[in-house]
Design an enzyme around this catalytic site. Sequence first.
Site, PDB file in Angstrom:
ATOM      1  N   SER A   1       4.870   6.580   2.681  1.00 18.54           N
ATOM      2  CA  SER A   1       5.426   5.254   2.959  1.00 18.54           C
ATOM      3  C   SER A   1       4.794   4.230   2.034  1.00 18.54           C
ATOM      4  O   SER A   1       3.596   4.307   1.747  1.00 18.54           O
ATOM      5  CB  SER A   1       5.100   4.826   4.408  1.00 18.54           C
ATOM      6  OG  SER A   1       5.469   5.810   5.347  1.00 18.54           O
TER       7      SER A   1
ATOM      8  N   ASN B   1       0.856  -1.192   0.000  1.00 14.90           N
ATOM      9  CA  ASN B   1       0.000   0.000   0.000  1.00 14.90           C
ATOM     10  C   ASN B   1       0.888   1.237   0.000  1.00 14.90           C
ATOM     11  O   ASN B   1       1.966   1.233   0.585  1.00 14.90           O
ATOM     12  CB  ASN B   1      -0.865  -0.010   1.271  1.00 14.90           C
ATOM     13  CG  ASN B   1      -1.763   1.206   1.393  1.00 14.90           C
ATOM     14  OD1 ASN B   1      -2.420   1.601   0.438  1.00 14.90           O
ATOM     15  ND2 ASN B   1      -1.791   1.813   2.577  1.00 14.90           N
TER      16      ASN B   1
ATOM     17  N   ASP C   1      -3.010   0.552   7.877  1.00 12.29           N
ATOM     18  CA  ASP C   1      -1.754   1.274   7.630  1.00 12.29           C
ATOM     19  C   ASP C   1      -0.662   0.884   8.627  1.00 12.29           C
ATOM     20  O   ASP C   1       0.237   1.676   8.927  1.00 12.29           O
ATOM     21  CB  ASP C   1      -1.980   2.798   7.660  1.00 12.29           C
ATOM     22  CG  ASP C   1      -2.976   3.248   6.595  1.00 12.29           C
ATOM     23  OD1 ASP C   1      -2.953   2.684   5.493  1.00 12.29           O
ATOM     24  OD2 ASP C   1      -3.771   4.170   6.872  1.00 12.29           O
TER      25      ASP C   1
ATOM     26  N   HIS D   1       0.922   5.060   1.353  1.00 14.22           N
ATOM     27  CA  HIS D   1       0.201   5.877   2.340  1.00 14.22           C
ATOM     28  C   HIS D   1       0.899   7.226   2.484  1.00 14.22           C
ATOM     29  O   HIS D   1       2.130   7.279   2.636  1.00 14.22           O
ATOM     30  CB  HIS D   1       0.163   5.155   3.686  1.00 14.22           C
ATOM     31  CG  HIS D   1      -0.588   5.928   4.726  1.00 14.22           C
ATOM     32  ND1 HIS D   1      -1.965   6.017   4.729  1.00 14.22           N
ATOM     33  CD2 HIS D   1      -0.158   6.669   5.762  1.00 14.22           C
ATOM     34  CE1 HIS D   1      -2.345   6.784   5.738  1.00 14.22           C
ATOM     35  NE2 HIS D   1      -1.272   7.201   6.387  1.00 14.22           N
TER      36      HIS D   1
HETATM   37  C1  GRF Z   1      -2.510   9.081  -2.586  1.00 11.84           C
HETATM   38  O1  GRF Z   1      -2.170  10.227  -1.884  1.00 11.84           O
HETATM   39  C2  GRF Z   1      -2.221   7.858  -1.790  1.00 11.84           C
HETATM   40  O2  GRF Z   1      -1.089   7.966  -0.993  1.00 11.84           O
HETATM   41  C3  GRF Z   1      -3.441   7.784  -0.914  1.00 11.84           C
HETATM   42  O3  GRF Z   1      -4.505   8.157  -1.732  1.00 11.84           O
HETATM   43  C4  GRF Z   1      -4.018   9.003  -2.774  1.00 11.84           C
HETATM   44  C5  GRF Z   1      -4.400   8.360  -4.055  1.00 11.84           C
HETATM   45  O4  GRF Z   1      -4.109   9.138  -5.153  1.00 11.84           O
HETATM   46  N1  GRF Z   1      -3.571   6.469  -0.316  1.00 11.84           N
HETATM   47  P1  GRF Z   1      -4.286   8.563  -6.613  1.00 11.84           P
HETATM   48  O5  GRF Z   1      -5.692   7.994  -6.743  1.00 11.84           O
HETATM   49  O6  GRF Z   1      -3.239   7.505  -6.839  1.00 11.84           O
HETATM   50  O7  GRF Z   1      -4.092   9.727  -7.520  1.00 11.84           O
END
Ligand code: GRF
Length: 228
Positions: A145, A116, A154, A118
Site C-alpha cells: 500500500s 509511505n 501505517d 508499506h
Molecule cells: C520495502 O519493502 C518497503 O515497503 C518497506 O521497507 C522496504 C524498503 O526497501 N517499508 P528498500 O529500502 O526501498 O529497498
Amino acid sequence: MQPTPLATCPCSVVVFASGRGSNFAALLKAQQRGKLPIRIRALLSDKPTAPALLLAENAGVAAAALSPRDYPDRASFDRALFARAAEFSPDLIVLAGFMRVIDAAVIDRWRGKIINIHPSLLPKYPGLRTHQRVLEAGDTQHGASVHFVTAELDGGPPIAQVRLPVLPGDTATTLAARLLPLEHRLLVAAVGLFAQRRVELGAHGVEIDGRVMTTPLCMTDDGMLAAN
Ligand code: GRF
C-alpha cells in the site's frame, strides 16, 4: 484537474530511507527516464551506513544522514530531520523504507505532504514482519500500500494498493522477493498521481481528481492505477 506539464513544474521530492533504497532507486529511474514529473532534491536517512545514501550520491542527488543518537529525544530528531528536508522546499516527502515512527506534531505540520510505502494490504498488518504475518494467518493474498502518513503507525489513508497471490510453499523471503518489484511500480505510479496534482489529502480523506475515494486505487497488471 489537468495534469501539470512535465517541463514547467516538476514536483519537488525529498525521500527518506533507512536501508538499501530500492524504492528510492525506482523513483530516481522513473525521473531520469522522464516518466515522472518530479525532481528528487535529496535523500535523507537516519542511518549513516544506509546503502540508499550511496545510491543517491552516485546519482548526484544530495544525500545526508542524521543520527538519532545525536538528539535528546525522538521529537528533537524528527524536527531536525524535517528542518533539513524543508531546506529543499519539497512538495512531497516519500518514506521509502524509512524505519522510524515520526513524532505526531511534526507529521501534523506536513499533513498531506508525506506518503509511505508499506508491504501489506493496509489496514492489515501495520508494523513489521508483514510477510511472515500473512503466512501465519493463512491469507491467500498479500500486497503493498501507498498511503498518506498520519500520526498513527501505517494508519493513514491509503491511496493505492497492489495485490499478489500467496503461493503454496511461499516463505517470507519468496513473498518479499515477489512483492518488491510490484512495490516499485506502485510507488512510481502513486507519486506520479501526486505530482500531477491528481491526488491529495482533503478534509474528508484521499481525493482523486477532486472526489473523495472510498477504496484505494488498485494497480492492474499493466501498472496502471484503477478505481476498485
Ligand atoms: C520495502 O519493502 C518497503 O515497503 C518497506 O521497507 C522496504 C524498503 O526497501 N517499508 P528498500 O529500502 O526501498 O529497498
